[in-house]
Scaffold this active site. Structure first.
Site, PDB file in Angstrom:
ATOM      1  N   ASP A  15     -11.758 -10.982  -0.079  1.00 38.47           N
ATOM      2  CA  ASP A  15     -12.920 -11.243   0.778  1.00 38.47           C
ATOM      3  C   ASP A  15     -14.066 -10.384   0.266  1.00 38.47           C
ATOM      4  O   ASP A  15     -13.855  -9.418  -0.476  1.00 38.47           O
ATOM      5  CB  ASP A  15     -12.649 -11.029   2.279  1.00 38.47           C
ATOM      6  CG  ASP A  15     -12.047  -9.689   2.647  1.00 38.47           C
ATOM      7  OD1 ASP A  15     -12.191  -8.722   1.862  1.00 38.47           O
ATOM      8  OD2 ASP A  15     -11.459  -9.584   3.738  1.00 38.47           O
ATOM      9  N   GLU A  19       0.810  -1.219   0.000  1.00 39.17           N
ATOM     10  CA  GLU A  19       0.000   0.000   0.000  1.00 39.17           C
ATOM     11  C   GLU A  19       0.849   1.277   0.000  1.00 39.17           C
ATOM     12  O   GLU A  19       0.652   2.163   0.829  1.00 39.17           O
ATOM     13  CB  GLU A  19      -0.976  -0.022   1.185  1.00 39.17           C
ATOM     14  CG  GLU A  19      -1.936  -1.190   1.087  1.00 39.17           C
ATOM     15  CD  GLU A  19      -2.755  -1.442   2.366  1.00 39.17           C
ATOM     16  OE1 GLU A  19      -2.932  -0.512   3.152  1.00 39.17           O
ATOM     17  OE2 GLU A  19      -3.214  -2.588   2.540  1.00 39.17           O
ATOM     18  N   GLU A  29      -5.717 -10.775  -1.079  1.00 41.72           N
ATOM     19  CA  GLU A  29      -6.484 -10.560   0.161  1.00 41.72           C
ATOM     20  C   GLU A  29      -7.990 -10.622  -0.101  1.00 41.72           C
ATOM     21  O   GLU A  29      -8.768  -9.844   0.460  1.00 41.72           O
ATOM     22  CB  GLU A  29      -6.098  -9.219   0.805  1.00 41.72           C
ATOM     23  CG  GLU A  29      -4.614  -9.112   1.090  1.00 41.72           C
ATOM     24  CD  GLU A  29      -4.194  -7.856   1.845  1.00 41.72           C
ATOM     25  OE1 GLU A  29      -5.064  -7.167   2.400  1.00 41.72           O
ATOM     26  OE2 GLU A  29      -2.979  -7.573   1.872  1.00 41.72           O
ATOM     27  N   ASN A  63       2.322  -4.972  -3.324  1.00 44.89           N
ATOM     28  CA  ASN A  63       0.943  -5.340  -2.955  1.00 44.89           C
ATOM     29  C   ASN A  63       0.111  -4.080  -2.713  1.00 44.89           C
ATOM     30  O   ASN A  63       0.552  -3.173  -2.012  1.00 44.89           O
ATOM     31  CB  ASN A  63       0.992  -6.173  -1.669  1.00 44.89           C
ATOM     32  CG  ASN A  63      -0.318  -6.837  -1.328  1.00 44.89           C
ATOM     33  OD1 ASN A  63      -0.933  -7.480  -2.167  1.00 44.89           O
ATOM     34  ND2 ASN A  63      -0.758  -6.689  -0.088  1.00 44.89           N
ATOM     35  N   HIS A  81     -10.181  -6.745  -1.620  1.00 47.83           N
ATOM     36  CA  HIS A  81     -11.219  -6.694  -0.579  1.00 47.83           C
ATOM     37  C   HIS A  81     -12.418  -6.095  -1.300  1.00 47.83           C
ATOM     38  O   HIS A  81     -12.499  -4.866  -1.476  1.00 47.83           O
ATOM     39  CB  HIS A  81     -10.789  -5.783   0.575  1.00 47.83           C
ATOM     40  CG  HIS A  81      -9.613  -6.316   1.330  1.00 47.83           C
ATOM     41  ND1 HIS A  81      -9.708  -7.409   2.167  1.00 47.83           N
ATOM     42  CD2 HIS A  81      -8.319  -5.928   1.378  1.00 47.83           C
ATOM     43  CE1 HIS A  81      -8.525  -7.663   2.705  1.00 47.83           C
ATOM     44  NE2 HIS A  81      -7.666  -6.777   2.236  1.00 47.83           N
TER      45      HIS A  81
END
Ligand code: 9MR
Length: 356
Positions: A266, A151, A264, A199, A235
């Site tokens: 979800d 990030e 990641e 990432n 996400h």
């Protein structure tokens, strides 16, 4: 007569053979399709039998959710604590699971001594290089890929304020992504065999941030900066997420000679006070998971799909949304597979559809 009796024997045998070749777990399906299926893990939960059994059955890759972040690994400037990370690696190796590392450079979740330490750029530069070298060498041969920088960019695509960039930074504060480049160079020196990833969150579709990631990694590739891939967090903020744009983004990144890992995944849902989601939302969630898996399987350089946890019993979403959202993962709180699990299994079992 003879023919009929053969047929009677062959029928059930064929059925058994078909059953044996139908993958029964995500891990079996992923192995058959040549892709890694991973999840984030918390070491203190490995002692819960359902947690560790599900992990070992269903996944061929795991990643420490928090156990390798600075606040865990670096209690003081002078010391390193690898206890939690080592526990995860031991579990993985006992079950033939690969370990992905997360993360070496982040503006968040740095220990207080670092965040409030008033270090000079020269001191920070030394601390960061030493951190990358010590952690990566400790896990060399055990962690196959690392999120070197996590990030690093904001929603406008410019470097995010960070102790490593500009507060006060490692000495490259007015040079855009140069501090990110430096971290990749140090990482490659520390473990030349590890795959190195950038990432990022919210850079999954085609937008300002993903354009900036693309420009940065294209520049890195052009100039021989050691980078192997981009991690797309995914996400998912909406059930109708544009997975076509995710596929297009994967396509342009892999054309640069990079891998993509979905890191990641979800899909948060609105939940009631018991954490329960509506049945129709669970179906739409299943569809979203399936579309993401398909977007990855379309491209042979999309080499891993990882969810951010696997049971709704343990997920960052609940506390992050103050209980308004949840039920984001593949298994419910009792480790029962949800529609999202079935959809993911089906999509993984269908295999790669890539033509290149
Ligand atoms: O899920 C993680 C949570 O347990 C931690 O408290 C939090 C802060 O370290 O980080 C969460 O994981 C984040 C990941 O490291 C980077 N991308 C966003 C994830 C969700 O916040």
């Amino acid at each position: 007569m003879h023919f009929r009796s053969c047929f009677r024997i062959a029928g059930p045998l064929l059925a058994v053979a078909a059953l044996a070749s139908t993958p029964q777990t995500l891990r079996e399906a992923a192995n058959a399709s040549g892709i890694l299926i991973g999840t984030a893990v918390r070491p203190y939960l490995l002692s819960e039998p359902a947690y560790s059994a599900t992990l070992a059955h269903e996944f061929n890759m795991i990643e420490p959710e928090d156990a390798l972040k600075w606040w865990t690994v670096r209690p003081t400037a002078e010391s390193f604590d690898f206890k939690q990370g080592d526990e995860i690696v031991r579990f993985a190796e006992a079950h033939g699971i690969k370990v992905r590392g997360h993360c070496l450079v982040w503006d968040h979740n740095n220990p207080k001594w670092l965040a409030e330490g008033h270090f000079s750029p020269a001191q920070l530069s030394k601390l960061l290089q030493e951190h990358i070298a010590t952690v990566m060498k400790h896990y060399a041969g055990h962690v196959f890929a690392w999120d070197v920088v996590n990030e690093g960019l904001d929603e406008k695509g410019t470097p995010r304020d960070s102790p490593w960039y500009n507060r006060p930074g490692i000495g490259l504060s007015d040079q855009g992504t140069a501090y990110i480049e430096q971290a990749f160079r140090w990482a490659h020196e520390a473990d030349p065999k590890a795959l190195l990833f950038y990432n990022e969150a919210e850079g999954d579709t085609l937008n300002r941030k993903s354009d900036a990631i693309y420009a940065m990694v294209r520049d890195f590739k052009n100039r021989g900066v050691p980078i192997d891939g981009v991690g797309m967090q995914l996400h998912l903020p909406r059930l109708d997420y544009d997975t076509g744009a995710v596929a297009a983004n994967i396509e342009r990144l892999t054309k640069l000679g990079l891998q993509v890992h979905i890191t990641e995944l979800d899909v948060a849902l609105p939940v009631d006070s018991q954490g329960g989601a509506r049945a129709e939302d669970l179906q739409r969630q299943a569809d979203a998971y399936q579309r993401v898996v398909r977007a990855c399987l379309q491209n042979s350089d999309c080499t891993a799909i990882q969810t951010w946890g696997f049971t709704d019993k343990y997920s960052w979403i609940g506390s992050h949304s103050h209980g308004a959202q949840g039920a984001a993962l593949l298994f419910d709180r009792a480790y029962k597979p949800k529609p999202a699990y079935d959809a993911m299994l089906k999509a993984l079992a269908a295999g790669r559809t890539s033509t290149h």
